[in-house]
Design a protein around this motif. Sequence first.
Motif, PDB file in Angstrom:
ATOM      1  N   SER A 102       3.595   6.561  -5.710  1.00 49.17           N
ATOM      2  CA  SER A 102       2.154   6.544  -5.932  1.00 49.17           C
ATOM      3  C   SER A 102       1.780   7.507  -7.051  1.00 49.17           C
TER       4      SER A 102
ATOM      5  N   THR B  37      -6.454  -4.071  -8.890  1.00 54.98           N
ATOM      6  CA  THR B  37      -7.317  -3.076  -8.277  1.00 54.98           C
ATOM      7  C   THR B  37      -8.730  -3.615  -8.232  1.00 54.98           C
TER       8      THR B  37
ATOM      9  N   GLY C  95       4.980  -2.850   2.164  1.00 56.18           N
ATOM     10  CA  GLY C  95       4.155  -3.873   2.803  1.00 56.18           C
ATOM     11  C   GLY C  95       5.048  -4.877   3.498  1.00 56.18           C
TER      12      GLY C  95
ATOM     13  N   TYR D 176      -6.206   9.621   3.403  1.00 53.12           N
ATOM     14  CA  TYR D 176      -7.335   8.880   2.836  1.00 53.12           C
ATOM     15  C   TYR D 176      -8.606   9.724   2.751  1.00 53.12           C
TER      16      TYR D 176
ATOM     17  N   HIS E 272       0.837  -1.196   0.000  1.00 56.93           N
ATOM     18  CA  HIS E 272       0.000   0.000   0.000  1.00 56.93           C
ATOM     19  C   HIS E 272       0.874   1.248   0.000  1.00 56.93           C
ATOM     20  N   TRP E 273       0.215   2.381  -0.227  1.00 46.69           N
ATOM     21  CA  TRP E 273       0.841   3.689  -0.077  1.00 46.69           C
ATOM     22  C   TRP E 273       0.152   4.373   1.095  1.00 46.69           C
TER      23      TRP E 273
END
Length: 179
Positions: free
Chosen positions: A72, A178, A107, A38, A33-34
Amino acid sequence: FRFHSRSAQFDPASSGVEWWTQVIHTGDDIGFHWDRDYDMEVDAGLLIHPHVATVTYLSTSGAPTLVIKHASPLTPGDSLCGKAQQVHACVPKKGCHLSFDGRMLHGAPSSLSALVDGSSSKGEKRVTFLANIWINHVPWGADPLPKPVSAKISRRPISFCAMSFAVSPHELDVHLDTP
């Protein structure tokens, strides 16, 4: 914060640290993940990342943290695929501190636990203290630490080790599924 922001020019009113702890079984994955704001992603469609992301190990078991040199995208619609030239790994060791560019993919795949220390047993825990250093941006959903709590936090310096190694493949393709 002071250590990781020592060479940055910033507005103290809009800069700080977002932190949390994580306790998981060594057989559990921390998916790639980045770290990002959020709430800003949901509300404005922008992917804004911390200046520095950190992992401090409070145990010596579990998977190493892998940091892939793959930044990202800026918006959720941009492609997540691309070429990464380096992978850095940091093996859990109590007191070790890893810091890296907050825009990078990272990760801790549990499949690597047994390769590092043989700790694929569900009974052992991987314990980490995680902190993101934000410069000139306050994550939209962040709440300030209550003053009575912050008054109890020690400001004395601590010592830590920095343990990491780099694996540099000729080229690493990054393809993320995704939803």
